[in-house]
Design a protein around this motif. Structure first.
Motif, PDB file in Angstrom:
ATOM      1  N   UNK A   1       0.926  -1.381   0.015  1.00 35.05           N
ATOM      2  CA  UNK A   1       0.107  -0.002  -0.023  1.00 35.05           C
ATOM      3  C   UNK A   1       0.780   1.136  -0.100  1.00 35.05           C
ATOM      4  N   UNK A   2       1.968   1.152   0.561  1.00 30.65           N
ATOM      5  CA  UNK A   2       3.034   2.406   0.560  1.00 30.65           C
ATOM      6  C   UNK A   2       3.342   2.800  -0.901  1.00 30.65           C
ATOM      7  N   UNK A   3       3.784   1.506  -1.443  1.00 24.51           N
ATOM      8  CA  UNK A   3       4.190   1.728  -2.714  1.00 24.51           C
ATOM      9  C   UNK A   3       3.229   2.433  -3.582  1.00 24.51           C
ATOM     10  N   UNK A   4       1.987   1.596  -3.688  1.00 24.36           N
ATOM     11  CA  UNK A   4       0.995   1.890  -4.591  1.00 24.36           C
ATOM     12  C   UNK A   4       0.164   3.097  -4.247  1.00 24.36           C
ATOM     13  N   UNK A   5      -0.230   3.427  -2.979  1.00 24.86           N
ATOM     14  CA  UNK A   5      -1.036   4.606  -2.542  1.00 24.86           C
ATOM     15  C   UNK A   5      -0.329   5.710  -1.782  1.00 24.86           C
ATOM     16  N   UNK A   6       1.052   5.377  -1.377  1.00 21.36           N
ATOM     17  CA  UNK A   6       1.679   6.397  -0.195  1.00 21.36           C
ATOM     18  C   UNK A   6       1.178   6.204   0.949  1.00 21.36           C
ATOM     19  N   UNK A   7       0.659   5.101   1.322  1.00 23.58           N
ATOM     20  CA  UNK A   7       0.302   4.778   2.675  1.00 23.58           C
ATOM     21  C   UNK A   7       1.524   4.949   3.604  1.00 23.58           C
ATOM     22  N   UNK A   8       1.211   5.160   4.934  1.00 22.11           N
ATOM     23  CA  UNK A   8       2.519   5.274   5.867  1.00 22.11           C
ATOM     24  C   UNK A   8       3.206   3.896   5.609  1.00 22.11           C
ATOM     25  N   UNK A   9       4.402   3.870   6.330  1.00 19.85           N
ATOM     26  CA  UNK A   9       5.465   2.750   6.233  1.00 19.85           C
ATOM     27  C   UNK A   9       4.966   1.230   6.699  1.00 19.85           C
TER      28      UNK A   9
END
Length: 233
Positions: A158-166
């Motif tokens: 999700x971090x890579x796809x949507x910029x979610x927290x680490x």
């Protein structure tokens, strides 16, 4: 073997053709890791095609061999349309990572299960899920329900796809804690996130009784995966 009379009665009363009439008990958790599901590769089960995966922009991929977005250089992710939704006040549809006693991916990939919640705030409601994934850290007869904001668990794309927290949105296991947190999610994930606090009434890992049923067409239209020999209803 289920008699024709019994099979017909089950279909009429539940709306779903029962594949395995034996009702079993199990548990649920929740997750959304944005990763390509384990049932997204060819050869896992006897099916029409693997579960549909999407690219980073949520476009369906035609390359079923695309590398998982959870891995470095991966291009394949969970499609946002695999979020849960309410059919009515008592019935919902969705997807899940599954692990069943005595089974394997060949028996559960793309199969559908009717879950009746037996504990918590959602007790008495029913959810039909299609198995899109397998959880390496799941117990037996365990359904890890896919819902945005449910926690990334072991893996995080999700971090890579949507910029979610680490560690993903909210806690790594369990995810966010209130409905208003959904407001900061990508637009395509907000309804599935809100579902948890609306139809699912914020339930925290409720127990279930379950049985295998023929998949609703509303689910297979999204996943593009149908088990051979079955006709979605």
């Amino acid at each position: 073997m289920v008699s024709l009379k019994r099979f017909t009665l089950l279909t009429l009363t539940t709306g779903f053709a029962t594949v395995d009439a034996q009702t079993k008990t199990g548990k649920t958790t929740r997750y959304w890791d944005c990763c390509k599901g384990s049932c997204g590769w060819s050869g896992k089960a006897s099916v029409s095609q693997p579960i549909q995966s999407c690219d980073k922009q949520d476009n369906p991929l035609s390359n079923m061999a695309a590398k998982n977005g959870c891995e470095n250089g991966g291009q394949a992710y969970m499609c946002t349309n695999q979020s849960p939704w309410a059919v009515n006040d008592d019935l919902a549809y969705g997807f899940a990572a599954v692990k069943l006693a005595g089974g394997s991916e060949s028996s559960w990939c793309c199969a559908c299960y009717e879950l009746t919640f037996t504990s918590g705030s959602v007790k008495g409601k029913t959810m039909v899920v299609q198995a899109t994934n397998t959880g390496g850290d799941l117990g037996q007869n365990h359904f890890d329900l896919a819902m945005p904001g449910g926690g990334v668990g072991l893996f995080n794309a999700c971090t890579n796809q949507w910029g979610a927290p680490p560690q993903g949105w909210g806690q790594q296991y369990g995810g966010i804690s209130k409905r208003s947190d959904c407001d900061s999610f990508p637009a395509k994930l907000q309804a599935g996130c809100q579902w948890r606090f609306d139809w699912f009434v914020g339930a925290d890992n409720p127990d279930v009784s379950f049985k295998e049923v023929t998949c609703p067409k509303a689910l297979t239209d999204k996943s593009r995966c149908v088990r051979n020999g079955q006709t979605p209803t």
